[in-house]
Design an enzyme around this catalytic site. Structure first.
Site, short mmCIF file in Angstrom:
data_model
loop_
_atom_site.label_atom_id
_atom_site.label_comp_id
_atom_site.label_asym_id
_atom_site.label_seq_id
_atom_site.Cartn_x
_atom_site.Cartn_y
_atom_site.Cartn_z
N ASP A 19 -0.72 -4.06 -5.96
CA ASP A 19 0.20 -3.15 -6.68
C ASP A 19 1.61 -3.56 -6.24
OD1 ASP A 19 1.15 -1.00 -8.11
OD2 ASP A 19 0.63 0.50 -6.62
N ASP A 38 4.37 -8.68 5.78
CA ASP A 38 4.64 -9.21 4.44
C ASP A 38 3.30 -9.73 3.92
OD1 ASP A 38 5.17 -10.79 2.29
OD2 ASP A 38 6.76 -11.96 3.24
N CYS A 96 4.16 -0.86 -12.15
CA CYS A 96 4.60 0.28 -12.97
C CYS A 96 5.83 -0.17 -13.76
CB CYS A 96 4.86 1.53 -12.14
SG CYS A 96 5.97 1.28 -10.77
N GLU A 153 1.46 -3.18 4.29
CA GLU A 153 2.74 -2.68 3.76
C GLU A 153 3.88 -3.33 4.54
OE1 GLU A 153 4.13 -0.71 1.32
OE2 GLU A 153 6.03 -1.01 2.36
N ALA A 209 0.76 -1.25 0.00
CA ALA A 209 0.00 0.00 0.00
C ALA A 209 0.79 1.30 0.00
CB ALA A 209 -0.94 0.00 1.19
N ALA A 210 2.00 1.31 0.57
CA ALA A 210 2.68 2.60 0.74
C ALA A 210 3.15 3.19 -0.59
CB ALA A 210 3.89 2.43 1.67
N PRO A 211 3.11 4.52 -0.75
CA PRO A 211 2.78 5.52 0.27
C PRO A 211 1.28 5.79 0.44
CG PRO A 211 3.50 6.60 -1.75
CD PRO A 211 3.63 5.13 -2.00
N GLY A 212 0.45 4.98 -0.18
CA GLY A 212 -0.98 5.10 0.09
C GLY A 212 -1.74 5.95 -0.91
N GLY A 213 -1.12 6.26 -2.05
CA GLY A 213 -1.81 7.05 -3.08
C GLY A 213 -3.09 6.35 -3.53
C1 LIG Z 1 4.50 -0.08 -6.07
S1 LIG Z 1 4.63 0.32 -4.42
C2 LIG Z 1 2.96 0.58 -3.98
C3 LIG Z 1 2.46 1.95 -4.29
C4 LIG Z 1 1.10 2.20 -3.65
N1 LIG Z 1 0.14 1.20 -4.04
C5 LIG Z 1 0.56 3.56 -3.98
O1 LIG Z 1 -0.20 3.72 -4.93
O2 LIG Z 1 0.89 4.52 -3.27
C6 LIG Z 1 4.93 -1.25 -3.71
C7 LIG Z 1 4.94 -1.22 -2.19
O3 LIG Z 1 4.95 -2.58 -1.76
C8 LIG Z 1 5.74 -2.68 -0.61
N2 LIG Z 1 6.10 -4.10 -0.47
C9 LIG Z 1 7.15 -4.76 -1.00
N3 LIG Z 1 7.10 -6.06 -0.67
C10 LIG Z 1 5.98 -6.23 0.07
C11 LIG Z 1 5.40 -7.35 0.71
N4 LIG Z 1 5.94 -8.55 0.65
N5 LIG Z 1 4.26 -7.14 1.42
C12 LIG Z 1 3.69 -5.91 1.51
N6 LIG Z 1 4.21 -4.82 0.92
C13 LIG Z 1 5.33 -4.97 0.20
C14 LIG Z 1 6.89 -1.73 -0.89
O4 LIG Z 1 7.54 -1.36 0.31
C15 LIG Z 1 6.16 -0.58 -1.56
O5 LIG Z 1 5.75 0.35 -0.61
#
Ligand SMILES: C[S@@+](CC[C@H](N)C(=O)[O-])C[C@H]1O[C@@H](n2cnc3c(N)ncnc32)[C@H](O)[C@@H]1O
Length: 452
Positions: free
Chosen positions: A333, A314, A386, A288, A266-270
């Site tokens: 995502d 995770d 992305c 996240e 989810a991060a940064p949560g956009g």
């Molecule tokens: C593409 S970014 C997400 C962007 C977010 N959806 C937004 O729109 O703001 C992927 C995110 O997944 C997190 N991430 C990576 N591996 C993960 C896991 N195993 N479980 C949960 N989050 C994970 C990363 O730290 C990162 O913040």
């Protein structure tokens, strides 16, 4: 005790922005984190008025890295040893200032020489001086002699160019052009508070020109970037900065009031915020992995005035966070190579390696297979990246569908028939968007449904 600002002090603070830039670029070259994490960590040591200079230097060196790296290697008789990566970073920053900034040449050279002293590497001052002065004299010939190298011509790493060319020969030039230009500022209007048309008029009244996005009904492109504080009711959550392609996630998933949703990475949560804007109340869980990124989700949705169940875990390890109640809809995502958003993360040009793609594919596979178990029969999962790499996108989904007999791909407008699908390109599974100059980023979407 604070002292009044004297001209000497101003110079020394600016100097410190350059020193900090050397540290940031050194760490990136040594693969010790991304540009965004490095900047977040180091920018506090620079006076706030010099943060723009720090960013310009760091983003600039990353954006121009393939070119600057070739020039630097051409100028050096022997590459620096790893322990002198800070000197290499200093040289790249010096070359960047000489080539792309208004810094007077003598100042760029002197600053770089002085930086060697501050790094306690006085032995390198003569070398730094000689190399940068030679570049000052011979820049045109040097650039001309290197221009036929693809990584210099296209300003992208060689391995990435090969992949773009292999996978997307027709889109190759467009991808490279868009990846090398600054992205436009795109905002998402919070349609639960104000219509896009009304918000556009409010912007117009303030002299902020914008055009409506073609594909996302909530997108407005600003003609010129502004500070978010200048956007009407920004603090009240009327608008957020978000690329148009990223905005499609919430429109595709089209959440309905009362549904149980999961935003799995989810991060940064956009996108979390956008899902909540679409339908409220929503029983939304955001997971996240990175503890330090949780705060971002929290502050993003707090500004919009919403709450969600935030879990740091995770996502693939579902026993650690899932209470067994299945979700109606899931946004997945996943972490990816970000090759569709190089213009926003130009350190990819330095950091990303071919082997990362296979590693990421494994991570995505694990998250996808496990999170799928938390989806209700009949429920929908939107898989998103992305990335422009088919391995992370259509091939990932092909593999998933082949081994998962309760999963079907469904059209991307199944949950929102009014949504246009004229964006990007249909691929064997899902749709691939390519980054566009003055328009959206590169993205990939595929919508899956669990059979009852
Ligand atoms: C593409 S970014 C997400 C962007 C977010 N959806 C937004 O729109 O703001 C992927 C995110 O997944 C997190 N991430 C990576 N591996 C993960 C896991 N195993 N479980 C949960 N989050 C994970 C990363 O730290 C990162 O913040």
């Amino acid at each position: 005790m604070s002292q009044p600002n004297t001209p000497t002090e101003t110079v020394s603070i600016q100097h410190s922005a350059r020193q900090v830039a050397i540290e940031v670029i050194t760490n990136i070259l040594l693969q010790q984190g991304s540009l965004s994490t490095q900047l977040a960590r180091h920018q506090t040591s620079v006076a706030s008025e010099h943060i723009p200079l720090l960013k310009e230097l760091c983003f600039g060196v990353c954006r121009q890295y393939p070119k600057l790296n070739s020039i630097a290697l051409h100028l050096l008789a022997h590459p620096f040893e790893e322990k002198d990566t800070d000197l290499y970073a200093t040289l790249l920053l010096g070359l960047y200032q000489l080539s792309y900034m208004n810094t007077p040449d003598h100042a760029a050279v002197n600053e770089s020489v002085e930086a060697c002293r501050l790094l306690k590497k006085d032995w390198a001052t003569k070398l730094m001086n000689a190399v940068l002065r030679r570049y000052q004299r011979e820049a045109d010939e040097i650039i001309e002699s290197l221009e036929s190298t693809p990584s210099v011509e296209y300003n992208q790493p060689k391995w990435l160019l090969k992949r773009f060319n292999k996978h997307w020969p027709e889109q190759f030039e467009g991808i490279v052009d868009a990846s090398n230009t600054h992205p436009p500022m795109c905002i998402r209007v919070n349609e639960s508070r104000v219509s896009r048309e009304t918000y556009q008029s409010q912007l117009q009244e303030l002299g902020i020109k914008s055009t409506a996005g073609e594909f996302s009904p909530s997108a407005l492109y600003l003609k010129n970037a502004v500070r978010v504080g200048e956007l009407p009711n920004f603090e009240e959550g009327f608008a957020s900065v978000q690329d148009e392609a990223a905005q499609l996630s919430a429109h595709i998933l089209a959440p309905k009031t009362g549904e149980k949703l999961l935003d799995a990475c989810a991060a940064p949560g956009g996108k979390t915020g956008h899902l909540l804007e679409q339908a409220h109340p929503l029983d939304l869980t955001a997971v996240e992995l990175e503890p330090w990124r949780m705060e971002k989700i929290e502050s993003n949705i707090a500004r919009l005035g919403y709450q969600a169940n935030l879990i740091c875990a995770d996502a693939g390890d579902i026993t650690s966070w899932w209470n067994g109640e299945p979700f109606d809809k899931i946004l997945l995502d996943v972490p990816c190579s970000a090759t569709g958003v190089i213009r926003r993360n130009p350190d990819i040009k330095i950091n990303r390696k071919p082997a990362d793609i296979n590693e990421l594919v494994e991570i995505q596979r694990d998250i996808l297979q496990n999170v799928w178990k938390t989806l209700k029969p009949g429920g929908h999962m939107l898989y998103a990246t992305c990335s422009l790499m088919p391995e992370e996108n259509e091939q990932q989904i092909r593999h998933f569908l082949a081994q998962q007999d309760d999963a079907n791909e469904v059209p991307l407008n199944s949950l929102a028939p009014e949504l246009t699908l004229e964006w990007g390109m249909e691929v064997s599974h899902g749709r691939q968007l390519f980054p566009m100059v003055e328009a959206h980023d590169g993205f990939y979407y595929c919508l899956l449904q669990k059979t009852a």
